[in-house]
Write an enzyme that holds these catalytic residues in place. Structure first.
Site, PDB file in Angstrom:
ATOM      1  N   TYR A   1       3.985  14.760  13.035  1.00 23.23           N
ATOM      2  CA  TYR A   1       3.867  13.663  12.080  1.00 23.23           C
ATOM      3  C   TYR A   1       5.231  13.058  11.786  1.00 23.23           C
ATOM      4  O   TYR A   1       6.272  13.653  12.071  1.00 23.23           O
ATOM      5  CB  TYR A   1       3.173  14.109  10.783  1.00 23.23           C
ATOM      6  CG  TYR A   1       4.027  14.947   9.866  1.00 23.23           C
ATOM      7  CD1 TYR A   1       4.766  14.351   8.836  1.00 23.23           C
ATOM      8  CD2 TYR A   1       4.104  16.322  10.011  1.00 23.23           C
ATOM      9  CE1 TYR A   1       5.547  15.119   7.988  1.00 23.23           C
ATOM     10  CE2 TYR A   1       4.879  17.089   9.180  1.00 23.23           C
ATOM     11  CZ  TYR A   1       5.601  16.482   8.156  1.00 23.23           C
ATOM     12  OH  TYR A   1       6.387  17.250   7.330  1.00 23.23           O
ATOM     13  N   CYS A   2       5.194  11.857  11.237  1.00 21.82           N
ATOM     14  CA  CYS A   2       6.404  11.142  10.827  1.00 21.82           C
ATOM     15  C   CYS A   2       6.064  10.368   9.548  1.00 21.82           C
ATOM     16  O   CYS A   2       5.170  10.768   8.811  1.00 21.82           O
ATOM     17  CB  CYS A   2       6.891  10.214  11.945  1.00 21.82           C
ATOM     18  SG  CYS A   2       5.734   8.882  12.343  1.00 21.82           S
ATOM     19  N   ARG A   3       6.735   9.285   9.307  1.00 26.15           N
ATOM     20  CA  ARG A   3       6.476   8.503   8.102  1.00 26.15           C
ATOM     21  C   ARG A   3       5.190   7.691   8.225  1.00 26.15           C
ATOM     22  O   ARG A   3       4.337   7.714   7.348  1.00 26.15           O
ATOM     23  CB  ARG A   3       7.661   7.575   7.799  1.00 26.15           C
ATOM     24  CG  ARG A   3       7.480   6.790   6.505  1.00 26.15           C
ATOM     25  CD  ARG A   3       8.684   5.960   6.140  1.00 26.15           C
ATOM     26  NE  ARG A   3       8.750   4.613   6.636  1.00 26.15           N
ATOM     27  CZ  ARG A   3       7.861   3.640   6.468  1.00 26.15           C
ATOM     28  NH1 ARG A   3       6.744   3.887   5.842  1.00 26.15           N
ATOM     29  NH2 ARG A   3       8.043   2.437   6.940  1.00 26.15           N
TER      30      ARG A   3
END
Length: 141
Positions: free
Chosen positions: A99-101
């Site tokens: 995941y990321c932003r």
């Protein structure tokens, strides 16, 4: 048939635009069909985290990770991921969750993992923003 040809010739810009959009749509569908990782919503991602041997990777930058992250996540910035694949070798057949932003970097990270031979890769569609939008918890370091 002649009427169609006349229309296409008189409206060549409209015809060209329709052709370009059609090619782009077909290309998008082909790319999506060839993708080798899964897009998970926040609820599916939360369930996947609970799987045995699941590896959770946050591919954001260090300051973003320190600000907040999903509990249990391992931080490997996207720019470092390719160089750290050897450290992740034991997880090639395990669920790997990225995941990321917002989901863009994690999609790129998932592609890197798939190309390196990881077989069970998923990313959080919408990133940590979607996670928090569904009121799932984050931890601060």
């Amino acid at each position: 048939m002649q009427e169609l040809m006349d229309f296409l010739m008189r409206h060549w810009m409209l015809t060209l635009a329709a052709l370009v959009l059609t090619v782009m749509l077909i290309g998008n569908e082909l790319t999506r069909g060839m993708k080798k990782f899964r897009d998970l919503g926040a609820a599916e991602f939360a369930r996947a985290i609970g799987q045995e041997n699941a590896l959770l990777i946050d591919v954001r930058e260090t300051d973003e990770f320190r600000g907040e992250h999903i509990k249990g996540a391992r931080h490997i910035a996207l720019g470092s991921l390719a160089g750290k694949l050897g450290e992740l070798e034991s997880h090639k057949a395990s669920p790997v969750l990225v995941y990321c932003r917002s989901g863009n970097r994690s999609s790129a990270g998932a592609n890197i993992l798939v190309k390196a031979g990881f077989t069970n890769v998923a990313h959080l569609a919408g990133g940590i923003m979607a996670w928090k939008g569904e009121s799932y918890p984050v931890t601060k370091k």
